[in-house]
Every structure is written in C-alpha cells, then in structure tokens.
Scaffold this motif. Structure first.
Motif, PDB file in Angstrom:
ATOM      1  N   THR A 109      26.089  54.432  51.275  1.00  0.00           N
ATOM      2  CA  THR A 109      26.636  55.559  50.516  1.00  0.00           C
ATOM      3  C   THR A 109      27.429  56.490  51.416  1.00  0.00           C
ATOM      4  O   THR A 109      28.517  56.956  51.045  1.00  0.00           O
ATOM      5  CB  THR A 109      25.492  56.342  49.844  1.00  0.00           C
ATOM      6  OG1 THR A 109      24.755  55.458  48.987  1.00  0.00           O
ATOM      7  CG2 THR A 109      26.037  57.494  49.022  1.00  0.00           C
ATOM      8  N   LEU A 110      26.921  56.764  52.618  1.00  0.00           N
ATOM      9  CA  LEU A 110      27.664  57.606  53.565  1.00  0.00           C
ATOM     10  C   LEU A 110      28.977  56.942  53.957  1.00  0.00           C
ATOM     11  O   LEU A 110      30.013  57.612  54.080  1.00  0.00           O
ATOM     12  CB  LEU A 110      26.807  57.861  54.808  1.00  0.00           C
ATOM     13  CG  LEU A 110      25.569  58.740  54.591  1.00  0.00           C
ATOM     14  CD1 LEU A 110      24.714  58.767  55.847  1.00  0.00           C
ATOM     15  CD2 LEU A 110      25.981  60.159  54.205  1.00  0.00           C
ATOM     16  N   LEU A 111      28.950  55.634  54.139  1.00  0.00           N
ATOM     17  CA  LEU A 111      30.163  54.876  54.463  1.00  0.00           C
ATOM     18  C   LEU A 111      31.182  55.011  53.338  1.00  0.00           C
ATOM     19  O   LEU A 111      32.380  55.245  53.576  1.00  0.00           O
ATOM     20  CB  LEU A 111      29.798  53.409  54.677  1.00  0.00           C
ATOM     21  CG  LEU A 111      30.764  52.509  55.430  1.00  0.00           C
ATOM     22  CD1 LEU A 111      30.855  52.917  56.899  1.00  0.00           C
ATOM     23  CD2 LEU A 111      30.311  51.055  55.348  1.00  0.00           C
ATOM     24  N   ILE A 112      30.711  54.900  52.099  1.00  0.00           N
ATOM     25  CA  ILE A 112      31.592  54.990  50.935  1.00  0.00           C
ATOM     26  C   ILE A 112      32.140  56.403  50.769  1.00  0.00           C
ATOM     27  O   ILE A 112      33.326  56.594  50.464  1.00  0.00           O
ATOM     28  CB  ILE A 112      30.834  54.561  49.669  1.00  0.00           C
ATOM     29  CG1 ILE A 112      30.513  53.057  49.728  1.00  0.00           C
ATOM     30  CG2 ILE A 112      31.647  54.863  48.411  1.00  0.00           C
ATOM     31  CD1 ILE A 112      29.559  52.598  48.655  1.00  0.00           C
ATOM     32  N   VAL A 113      31.287  57.405  50.990  1.00  0.00           N
ATOM     33  CA  VAL A 113      31.707  58.801  50.821  1.00  0.00           C
ATOM     34  C   VAL A 113      32.840  59.150  51.780  1.00  0.00           C
ATOM     35  O   VAL A 113      33.837  59.782  51.399  1.00  0.00           O
ATOM     36  CB  VAL A 113      30.505  59.747  51.022  1.00  0.00           C
ATOM     37  CG1 VAL A 113      30.978  61.188  51.189  1.00  0.00           C
ATOM     38  CG2 VAL A 113      29.551  59.647  49.849  1.00  0.00           C
TER      39      VAL A 113
END
Length: 266
Positions: A244-248
């Motif tokens: 999720t952090l990668l996507i954000v």
C-alpha cells in the motif's frame, strides 16, 4: 463535432457502464490490498474482521523493511538523475542531429519498452555475473537505467520537438553563447518534459521487481524484492502495508505529473 456524447441516446449509458467496469477492474485490486493492510487478522483475510494500524507499525519498526525501502529510494534517485541527464543529451541528438540511421537509433533506444523484461533480466544477470556486478548497487542502477531511459527519451524528445528553436537562435543573435542559450532559454522551456522524465524514471525504478529479483542478493534488496521474498515465506499483512505504501507513493507522483500538465495547459 462528429460524435456528441449527449446525442448517443441509450448508447451513452452503455459507454458509462463499460467505463465504470473498466475503472473498477483497475481500482478494486488496489482497494483490496489497502483494506488488507488495515485488517486485524494475522493472515490476509478479506473482509478484515476488524481494523488496525499495527501492520504499519510493524513495518516501520522492522529495520529490514526500512532498509529495503531506503535501498529502493536510493537506487531510484540515482537512476532518475542519470536517466534525465543521458536522456537529455540523447534527445538533443535525436531532435537536432542530422545523420544516417537516426530513426533506427531512436527505435533502438525504445527497445527496452517492447522487449519482455524477463528476457532483459536474464541477459543482464548472465552478463553481470561474469563481470561481478550482480548484487551491487551499480548493477541495480545500470539494470534499472536500461528500462527507465526510454521514458526519459520519449518525454524530453516530445518536449524538444514542441519547442520553437528560433527562440534559442534569437538568444544567440542577441549575444548569448549556444550553451548559455540552451541553459537559460531551452531547458526552462522544456522543463515539463524534464519533470515528466524524472517522475517516470523514478517510478520505473521504484516499482521494478523482475529485474530487481535477478539483481538482488541476500544483503541488497529493494522494497519490491522484499515484498516478493516475504510473500513466498509468510502471508503476513505487513506485505499488504508495504504494498500500500508503494502504491501510495506511485499514485502521488502520478497525480503530481497530472497537476503539472494541467497547470501548463491552463
């Protein structure tokens, strides 16, 4: 206009439905993994039985995850700088140069966008093993630069082709040196192309997993490689939090590019 959306009658609702289904197909996996990252279960269970932030706390408390994220950022930053600089020089040659085979060279620069990444990864892996670059930051940077450079060349070339060179020539006639004219006139005018090249180069390196798997070593892993390695060993929701952090970060940079283009058009 040949095609007016308001005059399509019932067809416009079909188009709206197809657009909605396509958007859902693209967005739902992101929503799904984000929801898993906030689930209270120690397994990847959907829907989550309850909500919590403990998996993000576990991510930031684990030095291995932070080291992988730092490695990804460090490599992506180096790749971004090199990609923009090399892409800028190559773009000037492709746009301003007059030589035989220019179009063939342009196609060659874009080959990594067409070639399957796994084929490129195997070739680089075999070559880097022979020269001792596998599992090194230098090897990572070169491998990622190969796939990031086409995006820089495309962005900067398009910006240069849309720039009126007579403005640069006028600056030279007014007393500026050719280099000064490029630095003070041309580069600011194509700054949107440079910015796009930087963002896409960073994201290409930041998100790259296939090349990174072949380049990685037990002591040097990027965040996508760490996610992949952990996924093969344990289905912990920390993986969802890291994803999720990668996507954000990826979405934030893409929105930044969109806002920049909107500002330039207005």
């Amino acid at each position: 206009m040949l095609l007016n959306f308001d005059r399509l009658g019932g067809w416009k609702w079909i188009l709206v439905g197809i657009t909605g289904l396509t958007a859902a197909f693209l967005v739902l996996p992101i929503v799904f993994i984000a929801a898993l990252s906030f689930g209270s279960s120690q397994w990847l269970i959907f829907p989550p039985p309850a909500w919590t932030l403990k998996w993000y706390e576990a991510f930031f408390a684990d030095p291995r995850w932070l080291e992988a994220a730092g490695t990804s950022f460090y490599i992506a930053a180096i790749v971004t700088v090199l990609s923009v600089l090399i892409g800028l020089v190559a773009s000037f040659g492709l746009v301003r140069g007059r030589f035989i085979g220019k179009e063939g060279l342009r196609a060659l620069f874009l080959t990594p966008m067409i070639l399957p990444v796994v084929v490129l990864a195997v070739a680089l892996y075999a070559f880097f093993l022979r020269i001792g670059l596998n599992g090194t930051v230098t090897g990572f940077v070169i491998a990622h630069l190969v796939v990031a450079l086409p995006f820089s060349i495309l962005s900067i070339t398009n910006a240069l082709e849309g720039f009126d060179k007579s403005i640069e020539d006028a600056a030279v006639l007014c007393g500026a040196s050719p280099l000064e004219a490029k630095l003070r006139i041309t580069l600011p005018s194509i700054s949107h192309g440079l910015f796009s090249a930087a963002v896409f180069s960073f994201l290409t390196s930041w998100d790259e997993v296939v090349l990174a798997i072949f380049m990685a070593s037990p002591t040097l892993q990027t965040l996508p490689v760490k996610i992949w390695a952990t996924l093969r060993q344990d289905l912990t929701p920390v993986i969802a939090a890291a994803s999720t952090l990668l996507i954000v970060i990826t979405i934030a940079l893409m929105l930044l590019v969109a806002l920049l283009r909107k500002g330039l058009k207005s």
